[in-house]
Motif scaffolding. Sequence first.
Motif, PDB file in Angstrom:
ATOM      1  N   ARG A 130      44.074  76.311  43.883  1.00  0.00           N
ATOM      2  CA  ARG A 130      45.524  76.361  43.620  1.00  0.00           C
ATOM      3  C   ARG A 130      46.091  75.116  42.602  1.00  0.00           C
ATOM      4  NH1 ARG A 130      49.867  77.288  48.321  1.00  0.00           N
ATOM      5  NH2 ARG A 130      50.959  77.769  46.318  1.00  0.00           N
ATOM      6  N   THR A 131      45.135  74.204  42.482  1.00  0.00           N
ATOM      7  CA  THR A 131      45.478  73.214  41.322  1.00  0.00           C
ATOM      8  C   THR A 131      45.246  73.525  39.996  1.00  0.00           C
ATOM      9  OG1 THR A 131      42.925  72.568  41.510  1.00  0.00           O
ATOM     10  CG2 THR A 131      44.553  71.265  42.860  1.00  0.00           C
ATOM     11  N   ARG A 132      44.847  74.983  39.648  1.00  0.00           N
ATOM     12  CA  ARG A 132      44.981  75.305  38.272  1.00  0.00           C
ATOM     13  C   ARG A 132      46.217  75.897  37.956  1.00  0.00           C
ATOM     14  NH1 ARG A 132      39.180  78.379  39.683  1.00  0.00           N
ATOM     15  NH2 ARG A 132      37.919  76.511  40.099  1.00  0.00           N
ATOM     16  N   GLY A 133      46.429  75.869  36.901  1.00  0.00           N
ATOM     17  CA  GLY A 133      47.716  76.569  36.265  1.00  0.00           C
ATOM     18  C   GLY A 133      48.949  76.099  36.934  1.00  0.00           C
ATOM     19  N   SER A 188      59.432  77.533  35.381  1.00  0.00           N
ATOM     20  CA  SER A 188      59.240  79.082  35.378  1.00  0.00           C
ATOM     21  C   SER A 188      60.348  79.698  36.211  1.00  0.00           C
ATOM     22  CB  SER A 188      57.895  79.642  35.824  1.00  0.00           C
ATOM     23  OG  SER A 188      57.479  79.158  36.871  1.00  0.00           O
ATOM     24  N   LYS A 189      60.938  79.189  37.037  1.00  0.00           N
ATOM     25  CA  LYS A 189      61.887  79.756  37.999  1.00  0.00           C
ATOM     26  C   LYS A 189      63.271  78.835  37.894  1.00  0.00           C
ATOM     27  CE  LYS A 189      58.268  81.207  41.421  1.00  0.00           C
ATOM     28  NZ  LYS A 189      57.926  81.216  42.742  1.00  0.00           N
ATOM     29  N   TYR A 190      63.880  79.030  36.809  1.00  0.00           N
ATOM     30  CA  TYR A 190      65.123  78.619  36.516  1.00  0.00           C
ATOM     31  C   TYR A 190      65.420  77.064  36.850  1.00  0.00           C
ATOM     32  CZ  TYR A 190      66.032  83.919  37.194  1.00  0.00           C
ATOM     33  OH  TYR A 190      65.890  84.886  37.005  1.00  0.00           O
ATOM     34  N   ASN A 191      64.249  76.579  36.578  1.00  0.00           N
ATOM     35  CA  ASN A 191      64.334  74.832  36.820  1.00  0.00           C
ATOM     36  C   ASN A 191      64.772  74.533  38.187  1.00  0.00           C
ATOM     37  OD1 ASN A 191      63.533  74.320  33.959  1.00  0.00           O
ATOM     38  ND2 ASN A 191      65.668  74.597  33.181  1.00  0.00           N
ATOM     39  N   LEU A 192      64.115  75.515  39.203  1.00  0.00           N
ATOM     40  CA  LEU A 192      64.249  75.121  40.613  1.00  0.00           C
ATOM     41  C   LEU A 192      63.670  73.463  40.740  1.00  0.00           C
ATOM     42  CD1 LEU A 192      63.960  78.254  42.392  1.00  0.00           C
ATOM     43  CD2 LEU A 192      66.103  77.206  41.641  1.00  0.00           C
ATOM     44  N   GLY A 215      50.805  74.008  56.750  1.00  0.00           N
ATOM     45  CA  GLY A 215      49.790  73.025  57.131  1.00  0.00           C
ATOM     46  C   GLY A 215      49.056  72.565  55.958  1.00  0.00           C
ATOM     47  N   LYS A 216      49.261  73.095  54.547  1.00  0.00           N
ATOM     48  CA  LYS A 216      48.479  72.954  53.427  1.00  0.00           C
ATOM     49  C   LYS A 216      49.239  72.438  52.471  1.00  0.00           C
ATOM     50  CE  LYS A 216      46.496  76.995  53.942  1.00  0.00           C
ATOM     51  NZ  LYS A 216      45.852  78.086  53.805  1.00  0.00           N
ATOM     52  N   PRO A 217      49.031  71.629  51.323  1.00  0.00           N
ATOM     53  CA  PRO A 217      49.939  71.225  50.369  1.00  0.00           C
ATOM     54  C   PRO A 217      50.232  72.258  49.590  1.00  0.00           C
ATOM     55  CG  PRO A 217      48.111  69.604  50.606  1.00  0.00           C
ATOM     56  CD  PRO A 217      47.611  70.964  51.464  1.00  0.00           C
ATOM     57  N   CYS A 218      51.733  72.664  49.220  1.00  0.00           N
ATOM     58  CA  CYS A 218      52.104  73.366  48.283  1.00  0.00           C
ATOM     59  C   CYS A 218      52.056  73.198  47.224  1.00  0.00           C
ATOM     60  CB  CYS A 218      53.593  73.784  48.610  1.00  0.00           C
ATOM     61  SG  CYS A 218      54.554  71.984  48.383  1.00  0.00           S
ATOM     62  N   GLU A 219      52.189  73.985  45.727  1.00  0.00           N
ATOM     63  CA  GLU A 219      51.927  73.637  44.782  1.00  0.00           C
ATOM     64  C   GLU A 219      52.787  72.466  44.089  1.00  0.00           C
ATOM     65  OE1 GLU A 219      55.051  76.832  42.949  1.00  0.00           O
ATOM     66  OE2 GLU A 219      52.885  77.250  42.244  1.00  0.00           O
ATOM     67  N   HIS A 220      53.936  72.139  44.685  1.00  0.00           N
ATOM     68  CA  HIS A 220      54.633  71.103  44.316  1.00  0.00           C
ATOM     69  C   HIS A 220      54.155  69.779  44.716  1.00  0.00           C
ATOM     70  CE1 HIS A 220      57.457  74.466  45.256  1.00  0.00           C
ATOM     71  NE2 HIS A 220      57.784  74.268  43.922  1.00  0.00           N
ATOM     72  N   ALA A 221      53.355  69.716  45.885  1.00  0.00           N
ATOM     73  CA  ALA A 221      52.813  68.606  46.378  1.00  0.00           C
ATOM     74  C   ALA A 221      51.376  68.241  45.672  1.00  0.00           C
ATOM     75  CB  ALA A 221      52.492  68.538  47.881  1.00  0.00           C
ATOM     76  N   LEU A 222      50.763  69.418  45.283  1.00  0.00           N
ATOM     77  CA  LEU A 222      49.349  69.424  44.512  1.00  0.00           C
ATOM     78  C   LEU A 222      49.585  68.865  42.968  1.00  0.00           C
ATOM     79  CD1 LEU A 222      47.818  72.608  45.597  1.00  0.00           C
ATOM     80  CD2 LEU A 222      47.334  70.541  46.150  1.00  0.00           C
ATOM     81  N   ALA A 223      50.703  69.326  42.450  1.00  0.00           N
ATOM     82  CA  ALA A 223      51.273  68.747  41.281  1.00  0.00           C
ATOM     83  C   ALA A 223      51.327  67.112  41.012  1.00  0.00           C
ATOM     84  CB  ALA A 223      52.521  69.625  40.619  1.00  0.00           C
ATOM     85  N   PHE A 224      51.848  66.844  42.181  1.00  0.00           N
ATOM     86  CA  PHE A 224      52.335  65.390  42.208  1.00  0.00           C
ATOM     87  C   PHE A 224      50.957  64.565  42.455  1.00  0.00           C
ATOM     88  CE2 PHE A 224      53.985  61.671  45.167  1.00  0.00           C
ATOM     89  CZ  PHE A 224      53.888  60.881  44.030  1.00  0.00           C
ATOM     90  N   LEU A 225      50.008  65.167  43.512  1.00  0.00           N
ATOM     91  CA  LEU A 225      48.965  64.440  43.948  1.00  0.00           C
ATOM     92  C   LEU A 225      47.681  64.590  42.708  1.00  0.00           C
ATOM     93  CD1 LEU A 225      48.419  65.852  47.366  1.00  0.00           C
ATOM     94  CD2 LEU A 225      49.149  63.579  46.780  1.00  0.00           C
TER      95      LEU A 225
END
Length: 299
Positions: free
Chosen positions: A128-131, A151-155, A175-185
């Motif tokens: 999930r860390t890709r793209g 990609s989603k109306y600047n949400l 219980g697993k990091p979402c893509e927003h948390a992965l982008a920060f980590l």
Amino acid sequence: MANFSKKFQGDVFGRMWPAARAYRPQVFNYHMNKILAEAPDVHEYLSRYHNLKWMRCMFDTSIKCDYIKNNLAESFNGWIKDYKDLPPDELADTLRELVMKLHEKRRKIGMKLKGKIIPAIIQQIHNRTRGLKHLKVGKSGVASCEVRDTSKYNLRHVVKIDQSECTCLEWQHTGKPCEHALAFLLDRRNPRWEDYVHDYFSLEKFRATYAGEIEPLTDRSQWPHVQFPFDMEAPLDKKRGVGRPRKNRYKSFLKGGDGGPKKKKEPKQLGSKNRCKRCHILGHRQSTCPLNGPKPRYM
């Protein structure tokens, strides 16, 4: 959805899946309002036949499970397909034996695995860390930030790493990091993904699940005999159907079952697909090309 599609059909009812998959109540209400505006009868139908929690946004975040499909039941039915026609006592004993062997297999796997979290979950996070270039991170501190999705109306969502929370609510539910948390980590050097996954996916929990043993049993001849006050006979009013008993389950409405959309048959292609490398014409190979002429005769 299979039963729902029998009664309600149209493009707007395709919003049922986004509504069911939504983690936030606002997204669920958005899609459901579109559906109810098209057909108000949907509310009465869902209240009568599907009054349980079938949408993710209503799940308890403490269970760390967001499954909304019946894949587990279908997998179990496929697992016992060859044993469904056994008598009840033999069926129960066969299922007990299958589960006993499965537990032992999982127990051995758990003893060989190393680390804190199940490796399959860590691999999912790596994938999930890709793209994630469409996510723009704006840090407000060491453990908090806001992430904008271009990609989603600047949400925009707020991530708090120290609390394992994101306003998209996916992290809290799974219980697993979402893509927003992965982008920060990803901005951190060599982040330890194990520290951001819930203990639900830990090896300790996995081993504890299969720690108990299922007691082995002897064969049927050594079972204790019980004297029943009556004899159980087969029902006489039900006649057995002609032919071999069915083992495969009936297809659902969406998969071309009873009354469902039938899959169009592709027209058969006449002739061969082979193209000759000499004359470049479809229908034959180079070895049988007419331009080759008669084959030489050997004496």
